[in-house]
Motif scaffolding. Structure first.
Motif: not given
Length: 342
Positions: A91-95
């Motif tokens: 679950f990557d690069y989520k603001y």
């Protein structure tokens, strides 16, 4: 004594040319003390998207995002299945502001003030949650980055807190403890190559992008002016070095110490818990690759339909980019450029 004030840490992050390790730095962060049950409660019952890939996936190129499939699940299900799953999940690069509200505890817990960036907060922060084997390909950023990473669940509380300032290549974590939580803070400089691989069953990271000029948003005329400035600075430095050699002195070539911090004094002061990181050797890198092969690869099984073997058709775009990226081509361009500017 040289203290690690917020201003000093900010300068280290933006100007240090060597990788540094700073221990026991973010103990004040409440997130560092959260057990797995707390993280499950923070995420609640919402389903979040994980990009997934078989851990023994075989390919002759990096595992780009486009090759991954997406699976939605709750954080608790992810935590319960991370160790036994045949796929790694990211679950990557989520603001944060896209997934949490200002009333959520994780939103309130994030502050980058002690790094010298009081204006940075949860709206600037990205979240990364991954299982063992999840990774990013080796890459360069056109901006600086600060990331906080947590290793080693299930844990009994923080066993080590580390600050990484910069990285000129791949580094393994400074410390690992499979019986507890390991906190690693990394400050990546603009343009430094780095590679991230999750080693423990569950890994959580927080990240911000530091203010650097991004050439993709720079008008072409400004970009050429910047190139002209860099080229003139290079030529000026080369002339100084030649004069210094003739005069048998290196006074003109010595870099003036930054007025905001003296790195040697910071390293000598043991109360700072600051040290230089040992560079990874070629043999270390070989050992990491061997361990990955032993951990994830099953070379005896037949290839699946979505996998690629070494005899795959050569990608023309990749071949073209690789050809232009060869060191001899870059050297030739550099020589021609400075020959025309001299």
């Amino acid at each position: 004594m040289s203290a690690l004030t917020e201003e000093v840490v900010r300068n280290l992050a933006s100007k240090s040319s060597v990788p540094l390790v700073l221990r026991d730095f973010v103990n004040s962060w409440s997130l560092c003390k959260w057990p797995m049950e707390k993280w499950c409660a923070v995420f609640g019952d919402r389903e979040i998207p994980f990009r997934c890939m078989k851990k023994d996936f075989l390919s002759d190129e990096p595992c780009w995002e486009r090759r991954c499939k997406s699976t939605n699940m709750t954080f608790k299900k992810f935590a319960d299945t991370a160790s036994s799953n045949e796929e790694w999940m990211y679950f990557d690069y989520k603001y944060l502001h896209q997934w949490f509200s200002a009333d959520d505890e994780i939103y309130k817990a994030v502050s980058w003030e002690q790094f010298g960036f009081p204006g940075k907060g949860p709206t600037d922060t990205t979240l990364w949650v991954g299982s063992s084997g999840a990774h990013t390909p080796a890459h360069q950023d056109t901006y600086g980055a600060v990331s906080w990473e947590q290793f080693g669940f299930p844990g009994k509380g923080p066993t080590d807190t580390t600050l990484w300032v910069g990285s000129s290549g791949a580094h393994t974590p400074a410390h690992q403890d499979t019986y507890g939580v390991n906190i690693v803070v990394q400050l990546h400089g603009k343009g430094w190559w780095h590679y991230v691989q999750n080693l423990d069953p569950i890994n959580i990271s927080l990240n911000i992008w530091l203010p650097h000029d991004d050439i993709s948003d720079t008008p072409l005329t400004v970009l050429f002016l910047q190139l002209d400035t860099v080229a003139k600075a290079f030529l000026d430095k080369r002339r100084k070095l030649r004069r210094a050699k003739r005069q048998r002195t290196r006074e003109d070539a010595v870099t003036t110490p930054d007025e905001h911090y003296d790195l040697k004094s910071l390293l000598d002061d043991r109360t700072n818990n600051l040290e230089t990181a040992s560079p990874i050797t070629s043999q270390d890198l070989v050992n990491i690759i061997k361990e990955n092969i032993k951990e994830y690869s099953n070379v005896d099984r037949p290839l699946r339909d979505d996998e690629v073997d070494g005899s795959a058709t050569l990608c023309l775009t990749k071949a073209l980019i690789d050809s232009f990226s060869q060191s001899n081509v870059i050297d030739l361009v550099k020589q021609n450029l400075f020959a025309r500017l001299s």
